[in-house]
Design an enzyme around this catalytic site. Sequence first.
Site, PDB file in Angstrom:
ATOM      1  N   SER A 146      46.915  38.513  35.871  1.00  0.00           N
ATOM      2  CA  SER A 146      47.561  37.472  36.687  1.00  0.00           C
ATOM      3  C   SER A 146      47.367  36.143  35.965  1.00  0.00           C
ATOM      4  O   SER A 146      46.469  36.013  35.131  1.00  0.00           O
ATOM      5  CB  SER A 146      46.867  37.412  38.049  1.00  0.00           C
ATOM      6  OG  SER A 146      47.174  36.195  38.724  1.00  0.00           O
ATOM      7  N   TYR A 159      39.513  37.818  44.061  1.00  0.00           N
ATOM      8  CA  TYR A 159      40.724  38.139  43.286  1.00  0.00           C
ATOM      9  C   TYR A 159      40.642  37.537  41.869  1.00  0.00           C
ATOM     10  O   TYR A 159      40.887  38.227  40.875  1.00  0.00           O
ATOM     11  CB  TYR A 159      41.945  37.599  44.035  1.00  0.00           C
ATOM     12  CG  TYR A 159      43.267  37.937  43.400  1.00  0.00           C
ATOM     13  CD1 TYR A 159      43.799  39.217  43.487  1.00  0.00           C
ATOM     14  CD2 TYR A 159      44.001  36.973  42.711  1.00  0.00           C
ATOM     15  CE1 TYR A 159      45.026  39.525  42.908  1.00  0.00           C
ATOM     16  CE2 TYR A 159      45.222  37.267  42.136  1.00  0.00           C
ATOM     17  CZ  TYR A 159      45.729  38.544  42.239  1.00  0.00           C
ATOM     18  OH  TYR A 159      46.940  38.849  41.659  1.00  0.00           O
TER      19      TYR A 159
END
Length: 262
Positions: A146, A159
Amino acid sequence: MVYKDLAGKVAVITGGSKGIGNAIAKRLGEEKMKVVINYNSDKAGADHAVQEIVDAGGQGVAIQADVSSEEGVQKLLDAAVENFGDLDLWINNAGMENQHPTHELSLNDWERVINVNMTGTFLGSKAALNYFLDHNKKGNIINMSSVHEQIPWPTFAHYTASKGGIKLFTQTIAMEYAEKGIRVNSIGPGAINTPINAEKFADPEQYKETADMIPMKRIGDPAEVAAAAAWLASDESSYVTGITLFVDGGMTLYPAFQGGKG
Ligand code: BGC
């Protein structure tokens, strides 16, 4: 079909029933690959992806498995070998996120995100590496990272920790197995129009708030991430290993400076 070398090759993709994984599965079908599509709970989504792959001229099979367990990952490898006789490409795509201020983040939420995103990436890579080594294959691994392997994201500490972990994990195993001809890369999507984000981007105000953080001023499409995956999977990227290919409309470029501000 864009990359002829992919035709007939065998791929496993984790989390292929929806979102980016689903778009990649479809794209690999268009490249005439044989694809094991893993899902956790969305059987209908995975079955639909299989149909799309078959319609595009590839082959597919949908397999339920928990990627954070060794048995789950083994099930996926077995499915590739039993259905399609080989393994060439493993894509660790399954991931999840949820939002909590870190002082309120439960150990359970922390572990679930770390287990699926990071441990799942380790277990999938390990299974693929063992197969490639046992069969003397120059295999290929792609990990879904990401922009948040690089950009801090308050209230998403578990995350970002998982994606930061994936970054160094990718670089490390890319180096570790480079001499065997095994390539390992990550893709770093930015804000993409997927079910994870559907609610957020359906609200025009929230869409604009996010788009304003992107130099290209728009949210990305899952197919734009799938295109990066197809390139990394193919021999066209044969000298590329250990990178994160950001597909983010420029989100990682310090957009606050856009227009010469600062
Ligand atoms: C997250 C999205 C988010 C994007 C940009 C991704 O990793 O999954 O929810 O919109 O990063 O912040």
